[in-house]
Write a protein that holds these residues in place. Sequence first.
Motif, PDB file in Angstrom:
ATOM      1  N   HIS A 122     -25.784  36.350  -5.244  1.00  0.00           N
ATOM      2  CA  HIS A 122     -26.683  35.766  -6.242  1.00  0.00           C
ATOM      3  C   HIS A 122     -25.943  35.487  -7.550  1.00  0.00           C
ATOM      4  N   VAL A 123     -25.118  36.436  -7.968  1.00  0.00           N
ATOM      5  CA  VAL A 123     -24.368  36.259  -9.212  1.00  0.00           C
ATOM      6  C   VAL A 123     -23.472  35.032  -9.116  1.00  0.00           C
ATOM      7  N   GLN A 124     -22.733  34.927  -8.030  1.00  0.00           N
ATOM      8  CA  GLN A 124     -21.835  33.785  -7.847  1.00  0.00           C
ATOM      9  C   GLN A 124     -22.618  32.480  -7.726  1.00  0.00           C
ATOM     10  N   SER A 131     -19.810  27.059  -5.151  1.00  0.00           N
ATOM     11  CA  SER A 131     -18.786  27.941  -4.589  1.00  0.00           C
ATOM     12  C   SER A 131     -19.313  28.699  -3.370  1.00  0.00           C
ATOM     13  N   VAL A 132     -20.639  28.792  -3.239  1.00  0.00           N
ATOM     14  CA  VAL A 132     -21.227  29.477  -2.074  1.00  0.00           C
ATOM     15  C   VAL A 132     -22.067  28.528  -1.224  1.00  0.00           C
ATOM     16  N   VAL A 133     -22.588  27.462  -1.838  1.00  0.00           N
ATOM     17  CA  VAL A 133     -23.352  26.450  -1.101  1.00  0.00           C
ATOM     18  C   VAL A 133     -22.776  25.082  -1.495  1.00  0.00           C
ATOM     19  N   PRO A 134     -21.779  24.598  -0.774  1.00  0.00           N
ATOM     20  CA  PRO A 134     -21.070  23.365  -1.153  1.00  0.00           C
ATOM     21  C   PRO A 134     -21.977  22.156  -1.396  1.00  0.00           C
ATOM     22  N   ALA A 135     -23.090  22.069  -0.675  1.00  0.00           N
ATOM     23  CA  ALA A 135     -23.966  20.906  -0.809  1.00  0.00           C
ATOM     24  C   ALA A 135     -25.033  21.088  -1.896  1.00  0.00           C
ATOM     25  N   SER A 142     -24.119  29.501 -16.287  1.00  0.00           N
ATOM     26  CA  SER A 142     -23.035  30.376 -16.751  1.00  0.00           C
ATOM     27  C   SER A 142     -23.424  31.202 -17.975  1.00  0.00           C
ATOM     28  N   TRP A 143     -24.368  30.717 -18.773  1.00  0.00           N
ATOM     29  CA  TRP A 143     -24.754  31.432 -19.995  1.00  0.00           C
ATOM     30  C   TRP A 143     -25.572  32.702 -19.720  1.00  0.00           C
TER      31      TRP A 143
END
Length: 242
Positions: A122-124, A131-135, A142-143
């Motif tokens: 979840h964090v990523q 980065s975890v779900v390319p589509a 990020s904030w």
Amino acid sequence: MLKLHYNLEKVSMGLVAAIIVAASIGGIVEIAPLFTIDETVEIPEDMRPNTPLELAGREIYIREGCYACHSQMVRSLADELDRYGPYSMTSESAYDRPMLWGSKRTGPDLARLGEKYSDSWHVQHLLDPRSVVPASIMPSYSWLDQDLDVDLIKDQLMTLAKLGVPYNEEMIKQARQDLFAQTQPDSDFVEGLNARYGERVAVRSFDGDVSRLTELDALVAYLQSLGQLTLQPYDLFEEVAQ
């Protein structure tokens, strides 16, 4: 019927009166059942309200507009049951102020998201979705890696208590303490947190950094609570399946 409508259009005040009557009938039909809501919605015995940390995460979820792309209601359709699991029950939203059922699904429904993925996933996903779900077309948040503002948490519980959410005086008094305790498994205050909200409450550092309490902690805690406040839908789903 068409002739009557045509004649009404010639008399503006008559048309306005007809619209008011029609709208009033529709309003009564929709509003009247709400007066018996306490009799028709049976709250499960294991149902609990959100913890202070989860509640803070819910406020961030609303603030960031997540509800605009994600619904939180599984319909009782075969394809939805296969994809998401048990259909949503009215009682699951009994303590939601406001409800976040939604109807837009730019992203998947989240009603059964809790504990489906790890905290680190979840964090990523929030910091860098692709980065975890390319589509994925979800923007980066990020904030959220900033300190969580906890000054209003007691006031939020007090307000919800007035609206019918079962937060008692002890929960309100210990709100700030419980908020920090949920991210600190070794804290002496975890026992109190479990006594107030139950043993099934997830207690861990959700963003992986025990030295700080961040908005990521709160939002991930909330996401992991979705579909986990009561286990009744899962129990009923298994009974039907058998």
